[in-house]
Write a protein that holds these residues in place. Sequence first.
Motif, PDB file in Angstrom:
ATOM      1  N   PRO A  32       0.814  -1.264  -0.115  1.00 25.48           N
ATOM      2  CA  PRO A  32       0.121   0.064   0.056  1.00 25.48           C
ATOM      3  C   PRO A  32       0.739   1.309   0.001  1.00 25.48           C
ATOM      4  O   PRO A  32       0.475   2.254  -0.482  1.00 25.48           O
ATOM      5  CB  PRO A  32      -0.761  -0.045   1.358  1.00 25.48           C
ATOM      6  CG  PRO A  32      -0.116  -1.146   2.154  1.00 25.48           C
ATOM      7  CD  PRO A  32       0.750  -1.987   1.256  1.00 25.48           C
ATOM      8  N   LYS A  33       2.163   1.328   0.408  1.00 22.75           N
ATOM      9  CA  LYS A  33       3.029   2.445   0.358  1.00 22.75           C
ATOM     10  C   LYS A  33       3.658   2.782  -0.844  1.00 22.75           C
ATOM     11  O   LYS A  33       4.236   3.886  -0.966  1.00 22.75           O
ATOM     12  CB  LYS A  33       3.832   2.238   1.678  1.00 22.75           C
ATOM     13  CG  LYS A  33       3.481   2.155   2.991  1.00 22.75           C
ATOM     14  CD  LYS A  33       4.411   2.186   3.924  1.00 22.75           C
ATOM     15  CE  LYS A  33       3.876   2.128   5.504  1.00 22.75           C
ATOM     16  NZ  LYS A  33       4.860   1.767   6.590  1.00 22.75           N
ATOM     17  N   LEU A  34       3.615   1.837  -1.679  1.00 22.42           N
ATOM     18  CA  LEU A  34       4.056   2.037  -3.193  1.00 22.42           C
ATOM     19  C   LEU A  34       3.000   2.447  -3.957  1.00 22.42           C
ATOM     20  O   LEU A  34       2.039   2.077  -4.034  1.00 22.42           O
ATOM     21  CB  LEU A  34       4.782   0.758  -3.510  1.00 22.42           C
ATOM     22  CG  LEU A  34       5.794   0.092  -2.803  1.00 22.42           C
ATOM     23  CD1 LEU A  34       6.403  -1.044  -3.345  1.00 22.42           C
ATOM     24  CD2 LEU A  34       6.931   1.252  -2.701  1.00 22.42           C
ATOM     25  N   LYS A  35       3.519   3.446  -4.938  1.00 20.69           N
ATOM     26  CA  LYS A  35       2.721   3.692  -6.191  1.00 20.69           C
ATOM     27  C   LYS A  35       3.172   3.002  -7.082  1.00 20.69           C
ATOM     28  O   LYS A  35       4.318   3.191  -7.767  1.00 20.69           O
ATOM     29  CB  LYS A  35       2.696   5.307  -6.404  1.00 20.69           C
ATOM     30  CG  LYS A  35       1.925   5.633  -7.564  1.00 20.69           C
ATOM     31  CD  LYS A  35       1.978   7.309  -7.751  1.00 20.69           C
ATOM     32  CE  LYS A  35       0.793   7.620  -8.696  1.00 20.69           C
ATOM     33  NZ  LYS A  35       1.211   8.878  -9.122  1.00 20.69           N
ATOM     34  N   ILE A  36       2.133   2.182  -7.898  1.00 17.06           N
ATOM     35  CA  ILE A  36       2.507   1.189  -8.929  1.00 17.06           C
ATOM     36  C   ILE A  36       1.570   1.540 -10.125  1.00 17.06           C
ATOM     37  O   ILE A  36       0.435   1.799  -9.951  1.00 17.06           O
ATOM     38  CB  ILE A  36       2.025  -0.191  -8.545  1.00 17.06           C
ATOM     39  CG1 ILE A  36       2.745  -0.684  -7.293  1.00 17.06           C
ATOM     40  CG2 ILE A  36       2.207  -1.119  -9.823  1.00 17.06           C
ATOM     41  CD1 ILE A  36       2.198  -1.880  -6.531  1.00 17.06           C
ATOM     42  N   VAL A  37       2.511   1.824 -11.201  1.00 25.88           N
ATOM     43  CA  VAL A  37       1.825   2.252 -12.454  1.00 25.88           C
ATOM     44  C   VAL A  37       2.195   1.250 -13.500  1.00 25.88           C
ATOM     45  O   VAL A  37       3.416   1.400 -13.800  1.00 25.88           O
ATOM     46  CB  VAL A  37       2.281   3.962 -12.440  1.00 25.88           C
ATOM     47  CG1 VAL A  37       1.477   4.344 -14.080  1.00 25.88           C
ATOM     48  CG2 VAL A  37       1.794   4.697 -11.748  1.00 25.88           C
ATOM     49  N   ALA A  38       1.091   0.823 -14.123  1.00 23.29           N
ATOM     50  CA  ALA A  38       1.648  -0.028 -15.217  1.00 23.29           C
ATOM     51  C   ALA A  38       0.881   0.510 -16.619  1.00 23.29           C
ATOM     52  O   ALA A  38      -0.062   0.948 -16.730  1.00 23.29           O
ATOM     53  CB  ALA A  38       0.831  -1.289 -14.863  1.00 23.29           C
ATOM     54  N   ARG A  39       1.888   0.485 -17.621  1.00 25.99           N
ATOM     55  CA  ARG A  39       1.470   0.939 -19.004  1.00 25.99           C
ATOM     56  C   ARG A  39       2.144   0.212 -19.837  1.00 25.99           C
ATOM     57  O   ARG A  39       3.580  -0.042 -20.007  1.00 25.99           O
ATOM     58  CB  ARG A  39       2.114   2.355 -19.030  1.00 25.99           C
ATOM     59  CG  ARG A  39       1.545   3.572 -18.316  1.00 25.99           C
ATOM     60  CD  ARG A  39       0.140   3.858 -18.746  1.00 25.99           C
ATOM     61  NE  ARG A  39      -0.315   5.094 -18.015  1.00 25.99           N
ATOM     62  CZ  ARG A  39      -1.397   5.068 -17.232  1.00 25.99           C
ATOM     63  NH1 ARG A  39      -1.644   3.686 -16.805  1.00 25.99           N
ATOM     64  NH2 ARG A  39      -1.805   6.045 -16.607  1.00 25.99           N
ATOM     65  N   GLY A  40       1.373  -0.585 -20.648  1.00 23.28           N
ATOM     66  CA  GLY A  40       2.053  -1.478 -21.740  1.00 23.28           C
ATOM     67  C   GLY A  40       2.698  -2.769 -21.091  1.00 23.28           C
ATOM     68  O   GLY A  40       2.343  -3.190 -20.238  1.00 23.28           O
ATOM     69  N   SER A  41       3.868  -2.665 -21.664  1.00 24.96           N
ATOM     70  CA  SER A  41       5.011  -3.800 -20.962  1.00 24.96           C
ATOM     71  C   SER A  41       5.872  -3.087 -19.973  1.00 24.96           C
ATOM     72  O   SER A  41       6.923  -4.016 -19.646  1.00 24.96           O
ATOM     73  CB  SER A  41       5.471  -4.649 -22.246  1.00 24.96           C
ATOM     74  OG  SER A  41       6.513  -3.569 -22.957  1.00 24.96           O
TER      75      SER A  41
END
Length: 150
Positions: A32-41
Amino acid sequence: MNELIIDLSESNPREFFGVRNKNLAFLKKHFPKLKIVARGSTMKVFGDEEQLQEFDKRIQMMLEHYGKYNTMDENIMERVLTSNGREDYDNAKGSGDTLVHGVSGKIIKAKTPNQRKLVELTKKNDMVFAIGPAGTGKTYMGVAMAVRAL
């Protein structure tokens, strides 16, 4: 705030992240303390250096599993995320309770006390007769143990 970039081009990001990003949401819930952003691969993760290292270690274990079995689900993710490390995760995969690995790496093992008793008796005896109600896993366990013996 530190940044970690993970390249998922070796795997299929759509399958790795799951239907409607279910697996990605599970990761976000676990970290929860991390910001995870996924775009494409590509997956970018922002946060504290210590947590980024832990996240990278767990993701590499998941990618290794995905590369080997070509599947990723919540059960696998839970096992990887809650293990004490690579040794603990590998031992859980190859533990004495595990009979065989089924399709897509699914672990097949005795789930009830009577199934465990059947497995133990099969290890000690050449022939075991099992009787009981339908659907209790007699044939399923017998086939799993036969495949294991190959």
